[in-house]
Scaffold this active site. Structure first.
Site, PDB file in Angstrom:
ATOM      1  N   LEU A   1      84.406  75.257   4.597  1.00  0.00           N
ATOM      2  CA  LEU A   1      83.815  75.038   5.918  1.00  0.00           C
ATOM      3  C   LEU A   1      82.301  74.974   5.774  1.00  0.00           C
ATOM      4  O   LEU A   1      81.626  74.139   6.374  1.00  0.00           O
ATOM      5  CB  LEU A   1      84.222  76.167   6.862  1.00  0.00           C
ATOM      6  CG  LEU A   1      85.739  76.366   7.031  1.00  0.00           C
ATOM      7  CD1 LEU A   1      86.028  77.528   7.981  1.00  0.00           C
ATOM      8  CD2 LEU A   1      86.391  75.102   7.571  1.00  0.00           C
TER       9      LEU A   1
ATOM     10  N   ARG B   1      92.543  83.370  -6.822  1.00  0.00           N
ATOM     11  CA  ARG B   1      93.701  82.577  -6.398  1.00  0.00           C
ATOM     12  C   ARG B   1      94.458  81.944  -7.557  1.00  0.00           C
ATOM     13  O   ARG B   1      95.678  81.983  -7.602  1.00  0.00           O
ATOM     14  CB  ARG B   1      93.222  81.453  -5.466  1.00  0.00           C
ATOM     15  CG  ARG B   1      92.753  81.974  -4.131  1.00  0.00           C
ATOM     16  CD  ARG B   1      92.247  80.846  -3.261  1.00  0.00           C
ATOM     17  NE  ARG B   1      91.855  81.378  -1.948  1.00  0.00           N
ATOM     18  CZ  ARG B   1      91.315  80.658  -0.985  1.00  0.00           C
ATOM     19  NH1 ARG B   1      91.086  79.370  -1.161  1.00  0.00           N
ATOM     20  NH2 ARG B   1      91.001  81.202   0.179  1.00  0.00           N
TER      21      ARG B   1
HETATM   22  C1  FAD Z   1      95.583  75.954   6.334  1.00  0.00           C
HETATM   23  C2  FAD Z   1      94.174  75.838   5.827  1.00  0.00           C
HETATM   24  C3  FAD Z   1      93.289  76.889   5.994  1.00  0.00           C
HETATM   25  C4  FAD Z   1      91.986  76.792   5.539  1.00  0.00           C
HETATM   26  N1  FAD Z   1      91.136  77.845   5.721  1.00  0.00           N
HETATM   27  C5  FAD Z   1      89.861  77.749   5.290  1.00  0.00           C
HETATM   28  C6  FAD Z   1      88.948  78.838   5.496  1.00  0.00           C
HETATM   29  O1  FAD Z   1      89.296  79.861   6.056  1.00  0.00           O
HETATM   30  N2  FAD Z   1      87.675  78.686   5.070  1.00  0.00           N
HETATM   31  C7  FAD Z   1      87.245  77.543   4.452  1.00  0.00           C
HETATM   32  O2  FAD Z   1      86.072  77.479   4.112  1.00  0.00           O
HETATM   33  N3  FAD Z   1      88.080  76.502   4.249  1.00  0.00           N
HETATM   34  C8  FAD Z   1      89.378  76.578   4.649  1.00  0.00           C
HETATM   35  N4  FAD Z   1      90.221  75.519   4.442  1.00  0.00           N
HETATM   36  C9  FAD Z   1      89.698  74.264   3.881  1.00  0.00           C
HETATM   37  C10 FAD Z   1      88.937  73.476   4.959  1.00  0.00           C
HETATM   38  O3  FAD Z   1      89.557  73.635   6.199  1.00  0.00           O
HETATM   39  C11 FAD Z   1      88.841  71.980   4.675  1.00  0.00           C
HETATM   40  O4  FAD Z   1      88.469  71.772   3.365  1.00  0.00           O
HETATM   41  C12 FAD Z   1      87.791  71.310   5.558  1.00  0.00           C
HETATM   42  O5  FAD Z   1      87.982  71.655   6.893  1.00  0.00           O
HETATM   43  C13 FAD Z   1      87.777  69.813   5.406  1.00  0.00           C
HETATM   44  O6  FAD Z   1      86.898  69.248   6.351  1.00  0.00           O
HETATM   45  P1  FAD Z   1      86.504  67.719   6.317  1.00  0.00           P
HETATM   46  O7  FAD Z   1      85.552  67.486   7.436  1.00  0.00           O
HETATM   47  O8  FAD Z   1      86.063  67.354   4.959  1.00  0.00           O
HETATM   48  O9  FAD Z   1      87.867  66.921   6.566  1.00  0.00           O
HETATM   49  P2  FAD Z   1      88.985  67.008   7.724  1.00  0.00           P
HETATM   50  O10 FAD Z   1      88.744  68.091   8.673  1.00  0.00           O
HETATM   51  O11 FAD Z   1      90.290  66.931   7.025  1.00  0.00           O
HETATM   52  O12 FAD Z   1      88.774  65.669   8.543  1.00  0.00           O
HETATM   53  C14 FAD Z   1      89.189  64.427   8.080  1.00  0.00           C
HETATM   54  C15 FAD Z   1      88.892  63.412   9.150  1.00  0.00           C
HETATM   55  O13 FAD Z   1      88.996  62.117   8.591  1.00  0.00           O
HETATM   56  C16 FAD Z   1      89.775  61.295   9.409  1.00  0.00           C
HETATM   57  N5  FAD Z   1      90.370  60.280   8.530  1.00  0.00           N
HETATM   58  C17 FAD Z   1      90.958  60.462   7.331  1.00  0.00           C
HETATM   59  N6  FAD Z   1      91.329  59.286   6.820  1.00  0.00           N
HETATM   60  C18 FAD Z   1      90.968  58.341   7.706  1.00  0.00           C
HETATM   61  C19 FAD Z   1      91.071  56.930   7.749  1.00  0.00           C
HETATM   62  N7  FAD Z   1      91.612  56.233   6.750  1.00  0.00           N
HETATM   63  N8  FAD Z   1      90.597  56.281   8.829  1.00  0.00           N
HETATM   64  C20 FAD Z   1      90.028  56.965   9.857  1.00  0.00           C
HETATM   65  N9  FAD Z   1      89.894  58.302   9.858  1.00  0.00           N
HETATM   66  C21 FAD Z   1      90.357  58.967   8.806  1.00  0.00           C
HETATM   67  C22 FAD Z   1      90.734  62.216  10.107  1.00  0.00           C
HETATM   68  O14 FAD Z   1      91.179  61.638  11.292  1.00  0.00           O
HETATM   69  C23 FAD Z   1      89.835  63.430  10.344  1.00  0.00           C
HETATM   70  O15 FAD Z   1      89.089  63.223  11.515  1.00  0.00           O
HETATM   71  C24 FAD Z   1      91.546  75.609   4.889  1.00  0.00           C
HETATM   72  C25 FAD Z   1      92.429  74.553   4.714  1.00  0.00           C
HETATM   73  C26 FAD Z   1      93.747  74.676   5.153  1.00  0.00           C
HETATM   74  C27 FAD Z   1      94.690  73.555   4.863  1.00  0.00           C
END
Ligand code: FAD
Ligand code: SF4
Ligand code: FES
Lengths: 644, 255
Positions: free
Chosen positions: A448, A337
């Site tokens: 993920l 990438r």
């Molecule tokens: C378009 C796209 C496609 C992707 N495709 C892939 C893929 O195919 N494979 C892969 O491995 N990864 C992929 N990724 C990356 C991956 O999706 C993310 O890195 C991952 O899902 C992040 O998960 P998380 O649980 O850390 O955070 P998130 O899913 O972002 O969750 C954050 C949570 O925190 C909460 N939150 C945030 N701040 C606050 C606050 N101040 N107070 C209360 N709540 C708060 C939000 O409400 C939410 O519930 C992709 C990303 C994007 C943008």
């Protein structure tokens, strides 16, 4: 401060199991005496909350959306890696470990990455047991595909919506615990600060986004799972609400920030179409398997295309520059990438970009369509082509797609030790908001995996050790630190609400995004970064004088929410610039123009920069203090990446 | 780069749940056909903010049709005039210059308005909390390939699983019934082997919660299926009905 990564002793493959055995356990009868606060309901937060509640702890979960299922994880498309070796094609835990370390350009911890690879296999089992409908073959077994240039097929997927299906699995486990009364869910609540009592995290201050009411919540530990901060660039593939507030507030309360400048810029996104643009849409990486990337050979011809005087399909073969194939004959269009993104930028900077704005390159399927037939291409990429058509109003079966890189993922985040604990005891960071496993560049389908490994299989063990050590003494919000922190939050909200200037918060956000993209984006250099630092400081001062924030606190007030988030992004932006300035080498997604090989490739400087930069907040408007965690490689040999 | 479309918007404004609310007319000027519908609202909001007027509140997050957070009843249709997409995927080129566009929130007793166009859909969460899961804990589960699932079944379960919980089906229905949504959720697990042990208990608890939330009954008008951005099929409703009656008639002892 000396950073203790707490990496266990012993051979790589035994570290995690030995560590698990050595961790203290909480007496089952005592678990219900503990409360754990989880910020975020994405893959990391939901899986952690459900698993901890199943063990018997009381859990409070917060998210700012109207339902935990809407966390940004829902948007992930491509898939999730796991070293199952169901294909018998030579995959193994060690290979996944090795690919991830190398893909991260040797800037991640060996021990963490190995643990991630070990747990990857359990994730798939867990998800299937929950009813996650992964793609299957006719024989009824799980299907795999290869992803992100890996040489084995280890990616599990669910059509183009792997994130939604995995999140619905974790959400259903969370729902079960809500039903059991072990999890209390707070939707439309935003965490605005961490409460630290005697050096330990013991609670949070939240704002009810509907009523504006500020609340304090006490817990024996606080887990941040608040996602990535790519929106510091304004335009990114992240959801509109994704922000840095939770981790930035924690940073200001003592949690060090690891490698803030490591940003992943994804090469295949739909280009910006105008100033109104609010976000960018990712087109799956898989398109590069059949699409060929090119721009016209001459600037004059590109100019004609931009003016609409010449159509892409009328550009003769000889007049096209398939620059990835030309420069990287062995990997061609399939380079990683960061390399693909940088080369697209180079072509555009050279005045050979296409599309109305000139900020795009072509991804051309005409060869593949001629060779395989339109039907075959439709079967493979039909929904992506439809999505492209719908957004751009151009038919990609007839005209080449226009693509351009966009900010996609942040490898940096809060510094955590092997137990996922930040530098504040009792405060943990999981998922994209920590810095831990991807080094300077993340491989496709690995985010993920990391979020779910952290939540399902790491934190239930490592948190138990901390809780057992502090003991199940009752806690509440009576300590003065709660009232003080709440007061600080209130003062800040009032200060924001007093801003009655002339510029909208979005205008500041866009301006910040432009600065970051221009000087701290795909290519960075000292002069540019120094300039950016000055610009950001000016922007910050101007924001606190001239922004417009309407309405009052006691209502649903999206202006106020946004203002608080953008104010935090501005401060984080400055730290990213500091970090990029400090790291005078190129590695992964961080390209310093001063540090490149003769052929223009990223050049690492392992002697001076094989460390994690962990930044410490020292006070408002004070320079941050740099702390270093040396990266020690006992198992892999550091080499220069080459894709020629 | 602004565009050349000028539109009149009739937007539902309502300060909070207890306010009566009403339509307010705004001009949307220099709109580009390449803008998404929500970007058009962003532009309007920017100009409102500059005039010191509270911006129009609406829910949204991913802006790519998957989180299910956006809503909007546009010219009398949930998610606007085009089929199989959400409001955030709708572009202004689907409208004509000079047009008047009416924008309202989802309307249903079970989805009270919070402010302007934002409504409270937490009833959907509560329905799933009532039983929309497989009761397994983390760890100790069999290998993922231990149970083979025929591709046709897996694909059918997947079709149900694509629901994004947006609520357009409820908004489209004259009875404000949630049958399409609930049946999609029930079907996904009813089709898969992992969902069998709790199949009949699950359908009863989820339907009971659906009724308790105040959604209307289903009279098979089919508006939900037409407006669903993910093309969830009414077959799900039949499947759920079958399971529900089977549960009522024969499976009492297992529940
Ligand atoms: C378009 C796209 C496609 C992707 N495709 C892939 C893929 O195919 N494979 C892969 O491995 N990864 C992929 N990724 C990356 C991956 O999706 C993310 O890195 C991952 O899902 C992040 O998960 P998380 O649980 O850390 O955070 P998130 O899913 O972002 O969750 C954050 C949570 O925190 C909460 N939150 C945030 N701040 C606050 C606050 N101040 N107070 C209360 N709540 C708060 C939000 O409400 C939410 O519930 C992709 C990303 C994007 C943008
Ligand atoms: S069934 Fe369709 S319309 Fe109803 S909530 Fe699900 S996706 Fe939305
Ligand atoms: S904003 Fe996520 S589906 Fe529309």
């Amino acid at each position: 401060m000396i950073l203790d990564s707490k990496i266990p002793e012993g051979p790589l493959a035994e570290k995690w199991s030995k560590h698990k055995f050595n961790l203290k356990l909480v007496n089952p009868a005592n678990k219900r005496k503990y409360t754990v606060i989880v910020i975020g309901s994405g893959l990391a937060g939901a899986s952690a909350a459900a698993s901890l509640a199943e063990l018997g702890y009381n859990v409070k979960v917060f998210c700012f959306q109207d339902s935990p299922r809407r966390a940004h994880s829902i948007a992930a498309q491509g898939g999730i890696n796991a070293a199952k070796n169901y294909r018998n094609d030579g995959d193994s835990v060690y290979r996944l470990f090795y690919d991830t370390i190398k893909g991260g350009d040797y800037r991640a911890r060996e021990a963490n990455v190995h643990r991630l690879a070990e747990e990857s296999v359990n994730i798939i089992d867990q998800c299937v047991a929950q009813g996650v409908p992964f793609a299957r073959e006719y024989g009824g077994l799980l299907d795999n595909r290869s992803f992100g240039g890996s040489q084995v097929s280890r990616t599990f997927y669910a059509r183009g919506q792997t994130g939604q299906q995995l999140l619905l699995g974790a959400y259903s486990a969370l729902n079960r615990q809500i039903h059991e009364g072990k999890v209390k869910m707070y939707n439309r609540h935003e965490m605005l600060d961490v409460v630290v009592v005697d050096g330990k995290a013991q609670g949070v201050v939240t704002r009810d986004l509907i009523s504006g009411k500020l609340e304090t919540h006490a817990g024996h530990a606080v887990l941040l799972a608040s996602g990535g901060y790519g929106n510091v660039f304004y335009l990114s593939t992240n959801a509109m609400g994704s922000n840095t507030t939770a981790i930035w507030r924690a940073h200001k309360r003592g949690a060090f920030f690891g490698n803030p400048c490591y940003t992943q810029i994804h090469p295949t996104c739909i280009p910006v179409s105008g100033d109104h643009q609010s976000k960018l849409t990712l087109m799956s990486e898989s398109l590069r398997n059949d699409g060929r990337v090119w721009v016209p050979k001459t600037q004059a011809m590109a100019e004609q295309i931009r003016k609409g005087q010449l159509k892409a399909s009328d550009v003769k073969e000889d007049d096209r520059d398939y620059f990835l194939e030309r420069k990287y004959p062995s990997f061609g269009n399939l380079v990683p990438r960061d390399v693909a993104s940088r080369n697209a930028k180079e072509a555009v900077d050279d005045g050979r970009g296409v599309g109305g704005s000139g900020k795009a390159v072509y991804l051309d399927f005409s060869d593949a369509i001629n060779r395989l037939g339109k039907n075959a291409i439709q079967a493979k990429y039909g929904n992506l082509f439809d999505m492209y058509y719908q957004i751009t109003d151009e038919n990609p079966y007839e005209l080449p797609m226009r693509i351009y890189p966009a900010v996609h993922y942040t490898m940096g985040g809060l510094w955590v030790d092997y137990n996922l604990q930040t530098t504040v005891p009792g405060l943990y960071a999981l998922g994209e908001c920590n810095f831990s496993d991807h080094g300077a560049n993340r491989l496709g389908a690995s985010a993920l995996m990391q979020g779910l490994a952290d939540g399902y299989f790491v934190i239930p063990y490592t948190l138990g050790d901390y809780l057992a050590n502090i003991g199940p003494k009752p806690i509440d919000t009576s300590h003065p630190a709660f009232a003080e922190t709440q007061k600080a939050v209130e003062d800040r909200l009032n200060k924001l609400l007093s801003l009655k200037g002339t510029k909208t918060v979005d205008e500041y956000h866009r301006e910040l995004g432009n600065i970051m993209w221009e000087y701290c984006g795909m290519a960075r250099n000292e002069a540019g970064l120094i300039k950016a630092k000055g610009l950001i400081q000016e922007l910050k001062a101007d924001f606190w004088k001239n922004a417009i924030v309407l309405g009052k606190n006691e209502e649903l007030n999206m202006s106020l929410e946004k203002a608080g988030r953008v104010a935090d992004f501005i401060e984080l932006g400055e730290l990213m610039v500091d970090d990029a300035l400090n790291r005078k080498e190129s590695c992964g997604g961080h390209f310093r123009e001063e540090s490149q090989t003769d052929e223009g490739e990223a050049l690492r400087d392992d002697d001076n920069f094989a460390y994690v930069a962990a930044w410490e907040f020292t006070g408002e408007n004070m320079p941050e203090q740099l702390n270093k965690e040396a990266l020690v490689y006992e198992n892999v040999k550091l080499t220069q990446r080459s894709y020629k | 780069m602004s565009g050349n479309m000028n539109l009149t918007l009739k937007v539902w404004r309502q300060e909070n749940a207890s306010d009566k609310g009403g339509f307010v007319t705004y001009k949307a000027e220099n709109i580009s056909p390449d803008m998404s519908f929500l970007e058009m609202l962003d532009v309007v909001n920017e100009s409102l903010i500059k005039k010191g007027t509270d911006p129009i509140h609406f829910d949204h997050d991913c802006r790519e049709g998957i989180c299910g957070m956006c809503s909007l009843y546009i010219n009398g249709r949930p998610h606007g005039p085009k089929r199989a997409i959400t409001t955030c995927q709708l572009h202004m080129r689907s409208f004509t210059d000079g047009e008047t566009i009416t924008i309202e929130p989802w309307r249903a007793t079970a989805f009270p308005v919070i402010k302007d166009l934002a409504v409270d859909r937490s009833a959907f969460d509560r329905i799933q909390q009532a039983g929309g899961y497989v009761s397994v804990n983390t760890g100790g589960v069999p290998d993922a390939n231990e149970i083979a699932i025929p591709k046709v079944i897996a694909d059918e379960a997947f079709n149900s699983a694509t629901c994004i919980q947006c609520g357009a089906c409820v908004a489209a229905c004259k009875n404000a019934s949630a049958m399409l949504f609930v049946s999609a959720k029930v079907s996904q697990l009813a089709l898969l082997p992992q969902g069998q042990p709790e199949r009949y208990r699950r359908v009863q608890s989820m339907v009971a919660q659906m009724d308790a939330e105040g959604f209307g009954g289903c009279t098979n008008t089919g508006a939900c299926e037409i407006e669903c951005p993910k093309e969830i099929s009414m077959t799900n409703i039949n499947r759920m009905r079958r399971d529900f009656f089977t549960a009522k008639l024969f499976k009492e002892e297992e529940i």
